[in-house]
Design an enzyme around this catalytic site. Sequence first.
Site, PDB file in Angstrom:
ATOM      1  N   ASP A   1      10.176 -43.377   9.659  1.00 32.02           N
ATOM      2  CA  ASP A   1      10.712 -43.184  10.931  1.00 32.02           C
ATOM      3  C   ASP A   1      12.665 -43.183  10.494  1.00 32.02           C
ATOM      4  O   ASP A   1      13.053 -41.641  10.785  1.00 32.02           O
ATOM      5  CB  ASP A   1      11.729 -44.714  11.119  1.00 32.02           C
TER       6      ASP A   1
ATOM      7  N   LYS B   1       7.693 -45.937  -2.789  1.00 31.74           N
ATOM      8  CA  LYS B   1       8.436 -46.261  -2.907  1.00 31.74           C
ATOM      9  C   LYS B   1       7.161 -46.923  -4.160  1.00 31.74           C
ATOM     10  O   LYS B   1       8.097 -48.249  -4.206  1.00 31.74           O
ATOM     11  CB  LYS B   1       9.716 -47.858  -2.507  1.00 31.74           C
TER      12      LYS B   1
ATOM     13  N   ASP C   1      13.295 -41.756  -1.824  1.00 34.60           N
ATOM     14  CA  ASP C   1      14.496 -41.822  -2.254  1.00 34.60           C
ATOM     15  C   ASP C   1      14.707 -39.923  -2.643  1.00 34.60           C
ATOM     16  O   ASP C   1      15.838 -39.168  -2.229  1.00 34.60           O
ATOM     17  CB  ASP C   1      15.786 -42.443  -3.107  1.00 34.60           C
TER      18      ASP C   1
ATOM     19  N   ASP D   1      14.315 -38.459  11.128  1.00 36.07           N
ATOM     20  CA  ASP D   1      15.482 -38.192  11.859  1.00 36.07           C
ATOM     21  C   ASP D   1      16.154 -37.143  10.906  1.00 36.07           C
ATOM     22  O   ASP D   1      16.777 -36.552  11.386  1.00 36.07           O
ATOM     23  CB  ASP D   1      16.163 -39.500  11.648  1.00 36.07           C
TER      24      ASP D   1
ATOM     25  N   TYR E   1       7.674 -53.011   9.828  1.00 32.26           N
ATOM     26  CA  TYR E   1       8.032 -53.351  11.254  1.00 32.26           C
ATOM     27  C   TYR E   1       7.544 -54.149  12.356  1.00 32.26           C
ATOM     28  O   TYR E   1       7.704 -54.398  12.796  1.00 32.26           O
ATOM     29  CB  TYR E   1       7.506 -51.639  12.509  1.00 32.26           C
TER      30      TYR E   1
HETATM   31  C1  IPM Z   1      11.603 -43.347  17.154  1.00 32.56           C
HETATM   32  C2  IPM Z   1      11.957 -44.850  17.120  1.00 32.56           C
HETATM   33  C3  IPM Z   1      11.825 -46.199  17.181  1.00 32.56           C
HETATM   34  C4  IPM Z   1      10.976 -46.375  15.530  1.00 32.56           C
HETATM   35  C5  IPM Z   1      12.436 -47.052  17.673  1.00 32.56           C
HETATM   36  C6  IPM Z   1      13.191 -46.674  19.063  1.00 32.56           C
HETATM   37  C7  IPM Z   1      12.460 -48.549  18.063  1.00 32.56           C
HETATM   38  O1  IPM Z   1      13.320 -44.835  16.290  1.00 32.56           O
HETATM   39  O2  IPM Z   1      10.342 -43.396  16.880  1.00 32.56           O
HETATM   40  O3  IPM Z   1      11.650 -43.075  15.522  1.00 32.56           O
HETATM   41  O4  IPM Z   1      12.335 -46.655  14.919  1.00 32.56           O
HETATM   42  O5  IPM Z   1       9.765 -45.937  15.644  1.00 32.56           O
HETATM   43 MG    MG Z   2      13.452 -43.320  14.538  1.00 32.19          MG
END
Ligand code: IPM
Ligand code: MG
Length: 365
Positions: A243, A186, A219, A247, A141
């Site tokens: 990240d 990884k 993975d 999700d 990042y």
């Molecule tokens: C998160 C979001 C952020 C990230 C984005 C909005 C930059 O996806 O906080 O998980 O990737 O960190």
């Molecule tokens: Mg995110």
Amino acid sequence: MTSLIAALPGDGIGPEVMRAGLAVLRAAAARHALDLRIEEAPFGGAALEALGAPLPPSTRDLCLDSSAVLLGAVGLPGPPPSDPALRPEQGLLDLRALLGVYANLRPIRPLPGACAASPLRQESLAGVDLIVVRELTGGIYFGDKREGDDAASDLCAYSRGEVERVVRCAARLARQRSGRLCSVDKANVLATSRLWRSATSRLIADEFPELELEHLLVDAAAMRLLTRAAGFDVLVTENMFGDILTDEASVLTGSLGMAPSASVGDGGKGLYEPIHGSAPDIAGQGLANPCGMILSVAMMLDLSLKAPQAARAVEAAVAGAVAQGVRTADIAGEGAAASTGQFTEAVLARLNRSGLRGPLVQYAG
Ligand code: IPM
Ligand code: MG
């Protein structure tokens, strides 16, 4: 002593979930005698439009002065521009770096009544209670970027110190929980992952010999989150893996809208934000699930405001509302859906009933 809280609503559903979060924060403060001053400031796409920068100097100063920052969501619809100065998300990365919040705690705890909305089989959700500690201020990042029409590159770099400090944070959590820590990398492909793995092994051996440490490739971790998540307790991983995995892990809770987060560094200051994005497609319709935001407020009460009783009361109010069938559209299934405001009212009603004295707080959405 008054604690200053910076509230950054941001974009899309950010302002709606922020209204919900602040109503709950005010109610918890009133019930538990916390002295707070809350100041809102422009951030993300909203700040770009109003002031020409996603993290304007006035917002930056407010965040630096405050004890904790509460954030809604950032992101505008449409393709992201290549100039970072024009991307709302860059404001978020700059804010995380500015506050030095290198450890992002993302608990995944399915609530009865919400996890029925998960597409996964219910038996694979039983007993899930895990926390991902995501490194937040390094890695791909933040590495050098080259961007051209025909070629582009993103550098992923980590120092041993950057790995050690976030792993130490995860190890302290693991020590308070089951004593097990899973580090995700990884290492069969990436140099940064081999450094991550060796730094983690050494740190745990030197400072936390009582912990049981497992290394897992990302993975395999992604698969195990969907097949045997109850076997995980504390996971620690680098920025981008964290990240993506969180999700994915939110699917265990029934909806991305359920998951809160807290980002902390070496001081007491924290940045609290739900893990979901700005969801422009549903913004302004009262459809947003404010659970991730309200549970982020609970994490703020715990970690920055040192009010664990208030934090537990907020968590109980959320769990109670969901269990009794008050659910936003994303988790309502066949049942009637509550709006963002109705769900928040249900949480406030439960909080206001909790034995302590204090004025009633209502939702101002
Ligand atoms: C998160 C979001 C952020 C990230 C984005 C909005 C930059 O996806 O906080 O998980 O990737 O960190
Ligand atoms: Mg995110």
